[in-house]
Design an enzyme around this catalytic site. Structure first.
Site, PDB file in Angstrom:
ATOM      1  N   LYS A  56      -3.965  -7.181   3.541  1.00 23.78           N
ATOM      2  CA  LYS A  56      -4.079  -6.046   2.601  1.00 23.78           C
ATOM      3  C   LYS A  56      -5.549  -5.797   2.237  1.00 23.78           C
ATOM      4  O   LYS A  56      -5.997  -4.649   2.099  1.00 23.78           O
ATOM      5  CB  LYS A  56      -3.248  -6.300   1.337  1.00 23.78           C
ATOM      6  CG  LYS A  56      -3.440  -5.257   0.223  1.00 23.78           C
ATOM      7  CD  LYS A  56      -2.917  -3.906   0.632  1.00 23.78           C
ATOM      8  CE  LYS A  56      -3.146  -2.706  -0.233  1.00 23.78           C
ATOM      9  NZ  LYS A  56      -3.447  -2.729  -1.605  1.00 23.78           N
ATOM     10  N   SER A  90       0.836  -1.205   0.000  1.00 21.14           N
ATOM     11  CA  SER A  90       0.000   0.000   0.000  1.00 21.14           C
ATOM     12  C   SER A  90       0.869   1.252   0.000  1.00 21.14           C
ATOM     13  O   SER A  90       1.923   1.275   0.620  1.00 21.14           O
ATOM     14  CB  SER A  90      -0.917   0.022   1.217  1.00 21.14           C
ATOM     15  OG  SER A  90      -1.651   1.239   1.223  1.00 21.14           O
ATOM     16  N   GLU A 148      -9.836   1.438   4.535  1.00 25.21           N
ATOM     17  CA  GLU A 148      -9.635   2.619   3.667  1.00 25.21           C
ATOM     18  C   GLU A 148     -10.980   3.057   3.044  1.00 25.21           C
ATOM     19  O   GLU A 148     -11.297   4.252   3.037  1.00 25.21           O
ATOM     20  CB  GLU A 148      -8.623   2.230   2.585  1.00 25.21           C
ATOM     21  CG  GLU A 148      -8.325   3.294   1.572  1.00 25.21           C
ATOM     22  CD  GLU A 148      -7.439   2.742   0.438  1.00 25.21           C
ATOM     23  OE1 GLU A 148      -6.476   2.002   0.709  1.00 25.21           O
ATOM     24  OE2 GLU A 148      -7.748   3.039  -0.724  1.00 25.21           O
ATOM     25  N   HIS A 178      -7.044  -4.001   5.077  1.00 24.30           N
ATOM     26  CA  HIS A 178      -6.514  -2.617   5.021  1.00 24.30           C
ATOM     27  C   HIS A 178      -7.377  -1.792   4.056  1.00 24.30           C
ATOM     28  O   HIS A 178      -7.789  -0.674   4.359  1.00 24.30           O
ATOM     29  CB  HIS A 178      -5.048  -2.655   4.550  1.00 24.30           C
ATOM     30  CG  HIS A 178      -4.496  -1.345   4.090  1.00 24.30           C
ATOM     31  ND1 HIS A 178      -4.843  -0.766   2.876  1.00 24.30           N
ATOM     32  CD2 HIS A 178      -3.634  -0.475   4.668  1.00 24.30           C
ATOM     33  CE1 HIS A 178      -4.223   0.388   2.743  1.00 24.30           C
ATOM     34  NE2 HIS A 178      -3.476   0.592   3.817  1.00 24.30           N
ATOM     35  N   ASN A 179      -7.643  -2.343   2.886  1.00 26.17           N
ATOM     36  CA  ASN A 179      -8.424  -1.603   1.892  1.00 26.17           C
ATOM     37  C   ASN A 179      -9.873  -1.408   2.341  1.00 26.17           C
ATOM     38  O   ASN A 179     -10.484  -0.387   2.037  1.00 26.17           O
ATOM     39  CB  ASN A 179      -8.383  -2.315   0.538  1.00 26.17           C
ATOM     40  CG  ASN A 179      -7.042  -2.136  -0.155  1.00 26.17           C
ATOM     41  OD1 ASN A 179      -6.045  -1.832   0.479  1.00 26.17           O
ATOM     42  ND2 ASN A 179      -7.004  -2.351  -1.457  1.00 26.17           N
TER      43      ASN A 179
HETATM   44  P1  NAP Z   1      -2.036  -2.341 -13.431  1.00 24.20           P
HETATM   45  O1  NAP Z   1      -2.717  -1.453 -14.359  1.00 24.20           O
HETATM   46  O2  NAP Z   1      -2.898  -3.015 -12.486  1.00 24.20           O
HETATM   47  O3  NAP Z   1      -1.225  -3.470 -14.231  1.00 24.20           O
HETATM   48  C1  NAP Z   1      -0.449  -3.103 -15.289  1.00 24.20           C
HETATM   49  C2  NAP Z   1       0.641  -4.126 -15.529  1.00 24.20           C
HETATM   50  O4  NAP Z   1       0.107  -5.462 -15.587  1.00 24.20           O
HETATM   51  C3  NAP Z   1       1.283  -3.822 -16.856  1.00 24.20           C
HETATM   52  O5  NAP Z   1       2.661  -3.984 -16.696  1.00 24.20           O
HETATM   53  C4  NAP Z   1       0.662  -4.883 -17.759  1.00 24.20           C
HETATM   54  O6  NAP Z   1       1.464  -5.187 -18.871  1.00 24.20           O
HETATM   55  C5  NAP Z   1       0.597  -6.058 -16.792  1.00 24.20           C
HETATM   56  N1  NAP Z   1      -0.313  -7.100 -17.233  1.00 24.20           N
HETATM   57  C6  NAP Z   1      -1.655  -7.043 -17.303  1.00 24.20           C
HETATM   58  N2  NAP Z   1      -2.139  -8.223 -17.753  1.00 24.20           N
HETATM   59  C7  NAP Z   1      -1.068  -9.040 -17.976  1.00 24.20           C
HETATM   60  C8  NAP Z   1      -0.922 -10.366 -18.426  1.00 24.20           C
HETATM   61  N3  NAP Z   1      -1.990 -11.116 -18.741  1.00 24.20           N
HETATM   62  N4  NAP Z   1       0.323 -10.860 -18.522  1.00 24.20           N
HETATM   63  C9  NAP Z   1       1.395 -10.114 -18.200  1.00 24.20           C
HETATM   64  N5  NAP Z   1       1.327  -8.851 -17.760  1.00 24.20           N
HETATM   65  C10 NAP Z   1       0.102  -8.320 -17.643  1.00 24.20           C
HETATM   66  O7  NAP Z   1      -0.810  -1.560 -12.726  1.00 24.20           O
HETATM   67  P2  NAP Z   1      -0.584  -1.061 -11.259  1.00 24.20           P
HETATM   68  O8  NAP Z   1      -1.543   0.031 -10.930  1.00 24.20           O
HETATM   69  O9  NAP Z   1       0.860  -0.815 -11.133  1.00 24.20           O
HETATM   70  O10 NAP Z   1      -1.002  -2.298 -10.310  1.00 24.20           O
HETATM   71  C11 NAP Z   1      -0.302  -3.505 -10.259  1.00 24.20           C
HETATM   72  C12 NAP Z   1      -0.926  -4.331  -9.134  1.00 24.20           C
HETATM   73  O11 NAP Z   1      -0.741  -3.629  -7.891  1.00 24.20           O
HETATM   74  C13 NAP Z   1      -2.441  -4.547  -9.268  1.00 24.20           C
HETATM   75  O12 NAP Z   1      -2.789  -5.796  -8.724  1.00 24.20           O
HETATM   76  C14 NAP Z   1      -3.013  -3.447  -8.403  1.00 24.20           C
HETATM   77  O13 NAP Z   1      -4.309  -3.763  -7.921  1.00 24.20           O
HETATM   78  C15 NAP Z   1      -1.992  -3.398  -7.282  1.00 24.20           C
HETATM   79  N6  NAP Z   1      -1.895  -2.126  -6.548  1.00 24.20           N
HETATM   80  C16 NAP Z   1      -2.015  -0.934  -7.212  1.00 24.20           C
HETATM   81  C17 NAP Z   1      -1.878   0.250  -6.488  1.00 24.20           C
HETATM   82  C18 NAP Z   1      -1.983   1.599  -7.172  1.00 24.20           C
HETATM   83  O14 NAP Z   1      -2.017   2.613  -6.450  1.00 24.20           O
HETATM   84  N7  NAP Z   1      -1.995   1.667  -8.503  1.00 24.20           N
HETATM   85  C19 NAP Z   1      -1.619   0.206  -5.121  1.00 24.20           C
HETATM   86  C20 NAP Z   1      -1.468  -1.029  -4.496  1.00 24.20           C
HETATM   87  C21 NAP Z   1      -1.619  -2.187  -5.225  1.00 24.20           C
HETATM   88  P3  NAP Z   1       1.247  -4.436 -20.291  1.00 24.20           P
HETATM   89  O15 NAP Z   1       2.027  -3.164 -20.211  1.00 24.20           O
HETATM   90  O16 NAP Z   1       1.790  -5.377 -21.283  1.00 24.20           O
HETATM   91  O17 NAP Z   1      -0.227  -4.203 -20.444  1.00 24.20           O
END
Ligand code: NAP
Length: 472
Positions: A183, A129, A190, A186-187
């Site tokens: 987590k 987070s 939130e 936590h959410n």
């Molecule tokens: P995201 O939009 O959730 O994911 C984007 C990434 O996932 C890209 O690198 C994408 O690759 C890859 N991806 C999607 N489908 C795929 C597949 N089938 N095979 C391989 N790669 C794949 O990005 P994010 O916001 O950084 O979140 C990543 C994770 O962290 C998620 O589970 C999210 O819920 C969690 N999270 C996010 C936050 C936040 O504030 N954003 C905070 C905590 C946790 P391409 O570029 O090729 O599409």
């Protein structure tokens, strides 16, 4: 060429910042992204001049890592995780460790830990987070899996995590899917606090007649208090002060009032229902988002359904002040934490997670979205009494309830009288009133159930199971 210490798959918002964080802490890294153009763009941009190399395929990625390999996946939760595990596992060797840092469902993580460990790999399900800034500067991390796998990444995580006065905001949470479960909760907390602050804003606007800048001033004051000093109050003030790009008006007032809900908030409530934990404040926040998404229906209903009074809210009602609204915000925030911690305690027993409640409060004190000064009090409460069944029974928290419940009641009454919805405040008031009531009316519910379905009941005056022939 020497091999990299750390591998990252997924250059999304979180992945990009986390790998920069790892590198700045001395861990040379290799990155892979499904779409290679993103990797190239990163290496030519934010990754330039750093101890970070790229790989265009997973075999090359694995080859560039020292053994045992430590690989963090920051990709979309769900089938994408299984797909990447399937694609990479042919190249892994015994002892290599995969970490899923996304918001995965904890049961998926249980399954993956068993699967990967049966193949002599390690698997850690780790909630993270802090958003983009936290990922770069130090997030709160909640890793679960086998202890030996955690120990293999402890030094890396301890350096990457946010640091507070009593250490890094990371700890070994427990076995299996416990990290992702924590987590999730936590959410859920939130969700609760965000809705609570939105309700406070709505009351100040519609009943007190205040504008965004005046409400922001109140948030700034609240953020100086022990009870409300927190990241979410801080960013609420920032959001309320932000002007639209054309400098015409407050941007908050131009944002569509539809909030999404997905994954973790829903899972918190589903888990609570399954485990028999009472989380009404968190549920109210989830439901508020669901109802908000019915925008077209709400607009139609506005012209058909009337509230309890037809008063002009601002000019007719001065019976509510910001001190009472603060009481409502403090108690509802405490209720969100208390309900979340209670859910964790019950889950810990049911799933044998053996969660250490003070440590969970400790790792939430920095880096994460629900960080707040209250978490020090929560940590102290569970240190004082590790068997504490509900935070509300701790002396500091019970004193807060006793001092502030009349303010909360005033706010809920004023909102009800004026037809302003306050789902989290009113759920919290009912929660507190139910929790502090030694005899509830469920005796009558039990009587009805026995009357129509012979479900039997217990009595207050003698032991045993009883049935009455109600209709004879
Ligand atoms: P995201 O939009 O959730 O994911 C984007 C990434 O996932 C890209 O690198 C994408 O690759 C890859 N991806 C999607 N489908 C795929 C597949 N089938 N095979 C391989 N790669 C794949 O990005 P994010 O916001 O950084 O979140 C990543 C994770 O962290 C998620 O589970 C999210 O819920 C969690 N999270 C996010 C936050 C936040 O504030 N954003 C905070 C905590 C946790 P391409 O570029 O090729 O599409």
């Amino acid at each position: 060429m020497s091999k990299a210490h750390f591998g990252l798959i997924g250059l999304g918002v979180m992945g990009e910042n986390l790998v920069l964080n790892a590198e700045s802490n001395g861990f040379s890294s290799v990155v892979y992204n499904r779409t290679y153009s993103k990797t190239a763009e990163f290496l030519d941009g934010r990754g330039l001049g750093k101890q970070i190399t790229g790989a265009s395929d997973l075999k090359d990625f694995v080859d560039k890592l020292e053994r045992p390999r430590r690989i963090l996946m920051m990709i979309k939760a769900g089938p994408a995780i299984d797909a990447v595990i399937d694609q990479i596992s042919p190249y892994l060797q015994e002892g290599d460790l995969l970490i899923d840092g996304g918001n995965s469902e904890f049961r998926d993580t249980e399954r993956r830990v068993l699967d990967l460990e049966s193949r002599s790999f390690g698997f850690i399900g780790m909630g993270i987070s802090g958003g983009a800034k936290g990922a770069l500067e130090g997030p709160s991390m909640m890793p679960g899996g086998t202890k030996s796998s955690y120990l293999a990444i402890e030094s890396l995580l301890s350096k990457m995590a946010a640091q507070v006065e009593d250490g890094p905001c990371v700890t070994y949470v427990g076995p299996g899917g416990s990290g992702h479960f924590v987590k999730t909760v936590h959410n859920g907390i939130e969700y609760g606090i965000e809705q609570i602050l939105a309700e406070a804003y709505d009351l100040m606007k519609r009943i007190c007649g205040m504008d965004c800048s005046q409400i922001a001033d109140v948030m700034a004051q609240w953020n100086k208090t022990e009870e409300l000093s927190s990241y979410l109050v801080e960013i609420t003030e920032i959001c309320l002060r932000k002007k639209d790009s054309d400098k015409e008006g407050d941007i908050v007032e131009k944002i569509l009032d539809k909030a999404g809900q997905k994954g973790t908030g829903l899972w918190t409530v589903m888990s609570a229902l399954e485990l028999g934990a009472s989380v009404p404040t968190i549920y109210a926040a989830l439901n508020a988002r669901v109802l908000s998404s019915m925008k077209e229906q709400r607009i139609l209903a506005e012209s058909i359904l009337h509230g309890p009074s037809q008063k002009n809210l601002v000019s007719d009602n001065t019976s509510i002040d910001t001190a009472s609204i603060m009481d409502a915000v403090v108690l509802s925030s405490i209720a969100s934490y208390a309900q979340g911690m209670e859910l964790l305690r019950i889950a810990s027993n049911d799933y044998n997670y053996n969660l250490d409640m003070p440590s969970i409060a400790q790792i939430w004190k920095g880096g994460c979205i629900i960080r707040s000064r209250l978490l020090k009090r929560i940590q102290d409460a569970f240190n004082l009494n590790p068997e504490l069944s509900n935070l509300l029974l701790d002396p500091w928290f019970s004193d807060q309830v006793n001092r502030r419940i009349s303010g909360l009641a005033e706010v809920v009454a004023a909102a009800a009288e004026n037809g302003v919805p306050v789902p989290c405040f009113s759920s919290t008031l009912d929660y507190l009133n139910s929790y502090r009531t030694g005899r509830l009316p469920q005796n009558l519910v039990q009587a009805m159930r026995d009357c129509f379905g012979s479900h039997t009941y217990q009595r207050v005056d003698k032991e045993g199971i009883f049935h009455t022939e109600w209709l004879s």
